[in-house]
Design a protein around this motif. Structure first.
Motif, PDB file in Angstrom:
ATOM      1  N   VAL A 141       4.923   0.726   0.690  1.00  0.00           N
ATOM      2  CA  VAL A 141       4.582   0.271  -0.663  1.00  0.00           C
ATOM      3  C   VAL A 141       4.487  -1.250  -0.695  1.00  0.00           C
ATOM      4  O   VAL A 141       3.524  -1.816  -1.216  1.00  0.00           O
ATOM      5  N   LYS A 142       5.471  -1.913  -0.104  1.00  0.00           N
ATOM      6  CA  LYS A 142       5.496  -3.381  -0.109  1.00  0.00           C
ATOM      7  C   LYS A 142       4.271  -3.970   0.585  1.00  0.00           C
ATOM      8  O   LYS A 142       3.711  -4.977   0.143  1.00  0.00           O
ATOM      9  N   GLY A 145       1.373  -2.536   0.750  1.00  0.00           N
ATOM     10  CA  GLY A 145       0.154  -2.069   0.103  1.00  0.00           C
ATOM     11  C   GLY A 145      -0.531  -0.924   0.825  1.00  0.00           C
ATOM     12  O   GLY A 145      -1.696  -0.625   0.557  1.00  0.00           O
ATOM     13  N   LYS A 146       0.165  -0.272   1.736  1.00  0.00           N
ATOM     14  CA  LYS A 146      -0.409   0.845   2.487  1.00  0.00           C
ATOM     15  C   LYS A 146      -0.375   2.146   1.690  1.00  0.00           C
ATOM     16  O   LYS A 146      -1.138   3.063   1.959  1.00  0.00           O
ATOM     17  N   ILE A 187       0.194   3.117  -2.510  1.00  0.00           N
ATOM     18  CA  ILE A 187       0.370   2.517  -3.833  1.00  0.00           C
ATOM     19  C   ILE A 187       0.818   3.574  -4.833  1.00  0.00           C
ATOM     20  O   ILE A 187       0.107   4.568  -5.033  1.00  0.00           O
ATOM     21  N   GLU A 240       5.776   3.691 -11.491  1.00  0.00           N
ATOM     22  CA  GLU A 240       7.110   3.355 -11.003  1.00  0.00           C
ATOM     23  C   GLU A 240       8.100   3.544 -12.132  1.00  0.00           C
ATOM     24  O   GLU A 240       7.914   3.027 -13.224  1.00  0.00           O
ATOM     25  N   ARG A 276       9.341   6.828  -7.869  1.00  0.00           N
ATOM     26  CA  ARG A 276       7.923   6.460  -7.926  1.00  0.00           C
ATOM     27  C   ARG A 276       7.116   7.739  -7.850  1.00  0.00           C
ATOM     28  O   ARG A 276       7.572   8.744  -7.306  1.00  0.00           O
ATOM     29  N   PHE A 318       3.214   9.281  -6.707  1.00  0.00           N
ATOM     30  CA  PHE A 318       2.058   9.001  -5.864  1.00  0.00           C
ATOM     31  C   PHE A 318       1.043  10.117  -5.999  1.00  0.00           C
ATOM     32  O   PHE A 318       1.405  11.271  -6.227  1.00  0.00           O
ATOM     33  N   ASP A 367      -3.711  10.182  -1.854  1.00  0.00           N
ATOM     34  CA  ASP A 367      -3.341   8.945  -1.160  1.00  0.00           C
ATOM     35  C   ASP A 367      -2.351   9.223  -0.034  1.00  0.00           C
ATOM     36  O   ASP A 367      -2.425   8.623   1.044  1.00  0.00           O
TER      37      ASP A 367
END
Length: 83
Positions: A42-43, A45-46, A48, A52, A57, A59, A63
């Protein structure tokens, strides 16, 4: 390629959410990774999140599946001896 979604009823929307939206825990299981690895994805950007929450989170399944395929390709390229 992204999907287009349309709903004719509340029930259709609920079904879509139940089948196409994954929580963090479900993503961990699907990708077979640790929570730290998910945070890193997540950090960087792989992967998203679409939403949140304070302790979770959400998803899109699409994705997560794209990420899963990318991981397979990377493993085949950089760790061929694991198979």
């Amino acid at each position: 390629m992204s999907k287009n979604y349309s709903f004719n009823s509340k029930e259709e929307f609920i079904k879509l959410v139940q089948t196409e939206i994954l929580t963090s825990s479900e993503v961990l299981e699907e990708l077979q990774i640790s929570r730290q690895s998910l945070n890193s994805l997540v950090k960087r950007g792989k992967l998203i999140p679409i939403k949140e929450l304070p302790r979770d989170r959400m998803f899109l399944r699409e994705d997560v599946e794209v990420r899963k395929e990318a991981a397979k390709d990377l493993n085949a390229k950089y760790r061929p001896y694991d198979e």
